[in-house]
Design a protein around this motif. Structure first.
Motif, PDB file in Angstrom:
ATOM      1  N   LYS A 181       0.867  -1.199   0.000  1.00  0.00           N
ATOM      2  CA  LYS A 181       0.000   0.000   0.000  1.00  0.00           C
ATOM      3  C   LYS A 181       0.894   1.236   0.000  1.00  0.00           C
ATOM      4  O   LYS A 181       1.978   1.230   0.611  1.00  0.00           O
ATOM      5  N   PHE A 182       0.437   2.281  -0.646  1.00  0.00           N
ATOM      6  CA  PHE A 182       1.226   3.521  -0.594  1.00  0.00           C
ATOM      7  C   PHE A 182       0.302   4.729  -0.658  1.00  0.00           C
ATOM      8  O   PHE A 182      -0.831   4.636  -1.151  1.00  0.00           O
ATOM      9  N   GLY A 183       0.794   5.819  -0.162  1.00  0.00           N
ATOM     10  CA  GLY A 183       0.046   7.079  -0.250  1.00  0.00           C
ATOM     11  C   GLY A 183       1.004   8.258  -0.200  1.00  0.00           C
ATOM     12  O   GLY A 183       2.051   8.195   0.466  1.00  0.00           O
ATOM     13  N   LEU A 200       5.375  10.608   2.146  1.00  0.00           N
ATOM     14  CA  LEU A 200       5.159   9.397   1.364  1.00  0.00           C
ATOM     15  C   LEU A 200       5.171   8.231   2.348  1.00  0.00           C
ATOM     16  O   LEU A 200       6.071   8.149   3.191  1.00  0.00           O
ATOM     17  N   ALA A 201       4.173   7.381   2.250  1.00  0.00           N
ATOM     18  CA  ALA A 201       4.102   6.231   3.154  1.00  0.00           C
ATOM     19  C   ALA A 201       3.886   4.965   2.334  1.00  0.00           C
ATOM     20  O   ALA A 201       3.134   4.966   1.358  1.00  0.00           O
ATOM     21  N   GLY A 240      -5.927   2.380   9.849  1.00  0.00           N
ATOM     22  CA  GLY A 240      -7.151   3.125  10.138  1.00  0.00           C
ATOM     23  C   GLY A 240      -6.821   4.432  10.845  1.00  0.00           C
ATOM     24  O   GLY A 240      -5.653   4.748  11.094  1.00  0.00           O
ATOM     25  N   ASP A 241      -7.860   5.146  11.146  1.00  0.00           N
ATOM     26  CA  ASP A 241      -7.724   6.509  11.646  1.00  0.00           C
ATOM     27  C   ASP A 241      -6.821   6.608  12.880  1.00  0.00           C
ATOM     28  O   ASP A 241      -5.967   7.484  12.959  1.00  0.00           O
ATOM     29  N   ALA A 242      -6.982   5.680  13.809  1.00  0.00           N
ATOM     30  CA  ALA A 242      -6.226   5.790  15.070  1.00  0.00           C
ATOM     31  C   ALA A 242      -4.731   5.657  14.797  1.00  0.00           C
ATOM     32  O   ALA A 242      -3.918   6.470  15.284  1.00  0.00           O
ATOM     33  N   GLU A 281      -4.060   8.225   4.698  1.00  0.00           N
ATOM     34  CA  GLU A 281      -5.459   8.066   4.264  1.00  0.00           C
ATOM     35  C   GLU A 281      -5.521   7.737   2.772  1.00  0.00           C
ATOM     36  O   GLU A 281      -6.341   6.925   2.341  1.00  0.00           O
ATOM     37  N   ALA A 282      -4.632   8.350   2.009  1.00  0.00           N
ATOM     38  CA  ALA A 282      -4.624   8.070   0.563  1.00  0.00           C
ATOM     39  C   ALA A 282      -4.266   6.613   0.290  1.00  0.00           C
ATOM     40  O   ALA A 282      -4.669   6.048  -0.729  1.00  0.00           O
TER      41      ALA A 282
END
Lengths: 285, 779
Positions: A181-183, A200-201, A240-242, A281-282
């Motif tokens: 996964k990346f964003g 960048l993650a 997730g958000d947390a 989030e992306a």
């Protein structure tokens, strides 16, 4: 806004280019690729190279291939080459999602990835990408070659480990495992402007939890780098958000922010918090 | 005017025909100053510091470098104002021993190419003893004097107070205070300044080609400074790539280029680069405005007190003087509201910064921002909605004489407000705003109602007490023997589309197509004296003069036709390029009449003068156009970034000559206003070093930052001008900053913070939010 006088050399082979560079480097010789950063600062006379070694006609530097599990990007490869994925896996998609944030279309058609890396502007999207993905940077000089890991390459504002007679011939990226996964997210005042902060993650999901997290931050410190505190906040957590908020908070606290007359350290931390969370989030969109 | 083409079925005024000037411009065939070849190119050596004494200027050996020492006979630029405690200060063409701002010209390096000139300029050694600079206008009194004529650095100082002010103030239900700060801007025309001067050995004349909004006044000013007859100087403004006011003041650089051509009997050219433009071309809008509004319980503004502090930079611009910002602010702060009692102090102070000059709207974007913020703040404090407080205060009886004595002609302040409100759908917006707040998204809606004083002639300018009092315009209109028409105008359009709109006006009068009419401007040898294009005046005033000349020429054509067709003048109809006897097929081509007017004059037995040239001049009192601007924004609370989602403008500029051109004017102004509100800022550090010297640091909006703009026109034909038209060149830029700022504040209202500083940068918005959070945490 006219550059100071200089001599332009136009070698056709890499050996020729390196020989000229070795000769002119002591007289402030510089490599010219796309010129999107160097030429403007020459126009302002902030840079006054006496010699330019123009590599735009050097054979072989336009290499863009996958070899032994690595993507190899030659010194002449323009940003625009990444508009479409250059390989079918997550790395190709990641680079395609990042490249659209680089300046404007005409600049992307001239500027090169290796040129951006060698220029080492802290806000450069490619510098952030190289740092986050631990790219290998291949420096060539007359009669020699060395491979510099990205973490040792960026030494500060507009400063790299390249010696004056070295040419950044290639950037190499490990392909990302399937399912990575990346964003990416960046903040700038206007579309196409230099990023005031960018993130960048990448990570994988193992048994429903985040593994191998990489979180890189650019534009906020003198050089882009991975932020271990943010990665630690992600690894082993459910995406997730947390977890994303915790990582964003950790990154914001961990940086040594660049400051200027308009931008306080506090504001830079605000931006890092926002871009890290938005990059994460992306990654799940 | 539609009667003009009775019978042809066509009128040109009111139609969105394509601009006649555009084919050359959009195919790269425009002619700009920098396109001219020159024997010598000039590069200015500019001061790297804000304040100091020049100790040494040492050019490289053998180089062609000019300094103040060579300019002994050239006078400084010294505009004059006879009112408001103005202290005349002079600007030397090259710094004469003292430097007063970063970027001031110290010397001129000259070579055969721009590149070589820059190399020479680079090698000029300059030593300056630096002194502490004065940057912020608030520090004027405690700083050393820039000019001996103004020991306290106050160059202009005006006060006004209406007779019953104090009584009204004491009776107020509530006083609302608003402290507004507008940061410094640069108008940033696409084409920076440029000048080219050539000496003609045959006549001894100098031709100065330069990018300017006022060629005739440039000629007058330079001839005065160089002590030469005006007839020996020809000034040409070729295609001009935008001005926005920055090119309506006389730059010392142009004076030097003309002087060089005269002194050295050759051609000299200079093209400003973007960095020079940002640091040393004129700045604007660096102002502090504090307003206190005295309201009654119903939200009616009964008295208004204002304190205006304008940073005018190091020198006073010619011809308006540096009074232009503070004095316009004083005259027009009450805006379109019925406020009977007014007090104002307006000061312009000199600082070690780039000189101020007009920029589209001059002070009005700033005063409208301050006043409209005051109205919104009062609405909140009095529990009224922002639309209602405007409804209760907008003037609706005309003519209306303001507390400052300005006469407002008939306008549609309330009607444009209601029109805008109708198109916004306020209840739907408020519902969406509430819903999105729950998701952490903050929308804002901002209104701005304002007036735009346009098309004002010499009596209005005379009130300012300037040594040079602009106002009127003259034109000359000639039909040649081929039946084609040349209109020579004194004003100097540079993007406003006047070649098209004036041709439309003439076409209707003469019954010919606009394509047969060429508008000649921007050449002092070819056009009558005129003031130029600024202050939303050219269409109204030059257009009014054009209408007068065209009506005269129309009368002459009819007179010729009565002879040739043996008909009564009232039976002649002009249209489709012919004069026709109404109700008959008897007709003659207008081109044939034109030929007769030159070549068959014997037929008219001395009753008609030969030739077909008429002149017109016009000097109207002025007229106020008006509009309501509405901005819808979203503020990103985490980063402070503002995105303008949509912009609606309902405006009334009277009769519209060309709707496409009118829309373009409003669109461009709104784009600049959005830049003003959220992006553009010239920034000095405390040493007077300018930090926004490139377009990577000074941020005009791009297409990405400009939202869809929805325009609505009320076309109320005015009786104030002969065209029934009002100006609209500045309105877009005047109202939009206030609308955006009100929208930002509306978005931030749940947080209890206010942003009254332009531009509302993300840093400032975050700082305000953070300060508020810290206060709450502490409490």
């Amino acid at each position: 806004m006219k550059p100071a006088p200089f001599v332009r050399h136009t070698p056709r082979t890499l050996d020729e280019a390196l020989a000229i560079l070795a000769e002119v480097a002591p007289q402030d010789g510089r490599v010219l690729a796309g010129g999107q950063s160097l030429v403007p600062i020459m126009a302002f006379r902030m840079a006054r190279p006496a010699h330019l070694v123009d590599i735009n006609e050097v054979a072989g530097l336009d290499k863009l291939i996958v070899e032994n599990g690595m993507l190899i990007v030659g010194a002449r490869v323009r940003h625009g080459a990444f508009h479409k994925p250059v390989e079918p896996g997550p790395l190709g998609a990641l680079l395609a999602s990042v490249v659209h944030n680089i300046a404007h279309y005409p600049i992307r058609m001239r500027g090169t990835m290796c040129g951006s890396l060698a220029h080492a502007d802290p806000s450069s999207e490619w510098c952030l990408t190289a740092a986050t993905l631990d790219a290998e940077l291949v420096a060539r000089r007359k009669g020699g070659e060395r491979i510099i890991p990205a973490r040792d390459f960026f030494e500060g504002l507009m400063s790299t480990a390249l010696k004056e007679d070295e040419l950044l011939a290639e950037a190499r990226y490990m392909l990302l495992p399937a399912g990575t996964k990346f964003g990416f997210n960046e903040f700038s005042r206007r579309a196409g402007d230099f990023a005031m902060s960018a993130a960048l993650a990448t990570y994988r999901i193992v048994d429903g939890r985040i593994a191998d997290a990489r979180v890189g931050v650019g534009g906020a410190e003198a050089s882009p780098r991975r932020i271990p505190e943010a990665e630690a906040a992600l690894n082993g957590q459910m995406p997730g958000d947390a977890a994303f908020r915790a990582a964003a908070e950790a990154a914001s606290a961990a940086i040594d922010p660049l400051e200027d007359i308009q931008t306080t350290g506090e504001y830079r931390r605000d931006l890092v918090r926002a871009v890290v969370r938005r990059a994460l989030e992306a990654s799940v969109k | 005017m539609s009667a003009a083409t009775k019978g042809s079925g066509t009128t040109w005024v009111g139609r969105a025909i394509r601009r006649l000037e555009d084919p050359a411009l959009v195919t790269g065939r425009g002619r700009f100053t920098a396109d001219l070849p020159a024997a010598h190119w000039v590069r200015f050596v500019r001061s790297p510091v804000a304040a100091g004494t020049i100790k040494k200027i040492k050019p490289p050996d053998g180089a062609f470098v000019v300094t103040a020492a060579e300019l002994a006979g050239v006078k400084p630029i010294k505009p004059m104002l006879y009112k408001f405690n103005y202290r005349p200060i002079g600007q030397p063409i090259l710094a004469d021993g003292v430097v007063r701002f970063t970027g001031e010209c110290i010397a001129a390096a000259i070579a055969a190419s721009e590149e070589e000139a820059e190399d020479i300029a680079d090698a000029v050694e300059v030593e300056i003893d630096e002194t502490a600079p004065l940057i912020d206008a608030r520090d004027a009194a405690s700083s050393a004097a820039l000019h001996p004529e103004a020991p306290d650095n106050v160059i202009v100082n005006a006060q006004v107070k209406t007779p019953e002010f104090d009584t009204a103030w004491r009776n107020a239900h509530r006083i609302v205070r608003l402290e507004a700060r507008s940061r410094r801007q640069n108008a940033t025309p696409m084409e920076p300044r440029a000048a080219h001067a050539a000496y003609d050995p045959a006549t001894g004349r100098i031709t100065l080609t330069c990018t300017t909004q006022m060629p005739h006044l440039t000629r007058t000013a330079i001839a005065d400074l160089l002590d030469m007859p005006e007839s020996d100087l020809r000034v040409i403004a070729p295609d001009v790539g935008g001005g926005f006011g920055q090119k309506m003041s006389l730059p010392p650089e142009y004076v030097l280029i003309a002087w060089l051509a005269r002194e050295h009997r050759s051609s000299f050219a200079w093209t400003e680069d973007r960095r020079e433009n940002l640091i040393a071309s004129y700045h604007s809008r660096d102002q502090y405005i504090a307003l206190d509004g005295a309201f009654d319980a119903d939200g009616k503004l009964i008295a208004l007190s204002a304190d205006v502090l304008a940073n005018i930079g190091a020198y006073s611009c010619f011809p308006t003087t540096c009074g232009v910002e503070p004095l316009m602010a004083m005259a027009e702060i009450p805006g379109p509201y019925d406020v009977r009692h007014y007090a104002c102090t307006a000061r312009g102070v000199a600082t070690n910064t780039c000189p101020m000059a007009p920029y589209r709207g001059v002070s009005r974007p700033v005063i409208t921002f301050a006043l409209e913020r005051l109205m919104d703040k009062a609405a909140v404090e009095l529990g009224i909605n922002p639309i209602d407080i405007r409804r209760r205060n907008l003037i609706d009886q005309f003519p209306y004489t303001s507390a400052m004595g300005l006469v407002f002609d008939e306008a549609t302040y309330k009607e444009t407000l209601e029109l805008a409100v109708k198109h916004v759908d306020v209840p739907a917006f408020r519902a969406r705003q509430q819903a999105l707040r729950k998701q952490g998204r903050y929308l804002g809606l901002g209104f701005c109602t304002f007036s735009e004083r346009t098309g004002y002639g010499s009596p209005a300018f005379a009130a300012r007490g300037m040594a040079i009092t602009p106002g009127w315009e003259m034109v000359e209109l000639t039909m040649d023997p081929s039946g084609f028409v040349e209109l020579r105008i004194g004003t100097s359009p540079h993007g406003q589309g006047l070649r098209t709109t004036l041709a439309q006006i003439v076409a209707d009068q003469l019954g010919i197509e606009p394509q047969r009419i060429k508008v000649i401007h921007g050449d002092t040898d070819r056009s009558p004296y005129g003031w130029g294009t600024f202050a939303s005046r050219s269409l109204v005033i030059s257009g009014g003069a054009t209408l007068i000349a065209a009506q005269k020429l129309r009368a002459k054509i009819i007179k010729l036709a009565t002879h040739m067709l043996e008909a009564a003048p009232e039976d002649i109809v002009l249209g489709d390029s012919a004069a026709t006897v109404a109700g008959t097929d008897r007709s003659i081509a207008i081109a044939a009449l034109a030929r007769d007017a030159y070549h068959q004059t014997h037929r008219f037995k001395g009753e008609i003068e030969p030739g077909m040239t008429e002149a017109g001049h016009y000097d109207p009192p002025g007229t106020f156009s008006n509009a309501c601007h509405v901005a819808m924004v979203e503020v990103d609370i985490e980063t402070g970034q503002v995105k303008v989602e949509k912009f609606i403008a309902a405006e009334d500029c009277g009769r519209i000559i060309n709707p496409m051109i009118a829309d373009g004017q409003v669109h461009g102004g709104i784009a600049q206003g959005i830049g003003n509100a959220i992006l553009e800022e010239i920034l000095y550090d405390e040493n007077g070093t300018i930090l926004s010297s490139t377009l990577a640091d000074f941020l005009p909006p791009t297409a990405h930052e400009i939202p869809p703009i929805e325009l609505h026109h009320l076309e109320t034909h005015t009786t104030a001008t002969n065209l029934q038209a009002k100006g609209l060149g500045e309105g877009g830029a005047i109202g939009s900053p206030a609308a955006v700022m009100n929208a930002i504040n509306d978005a931030l209202s749940p947080f209890g913070v206010a942003i009254d500083e332009m531009p509302a940068t993300p840093q400032r918005i975050r700082a305000a939010l953070r300060a508020r959070q810290q206060t709450e945490t502490a409490a």
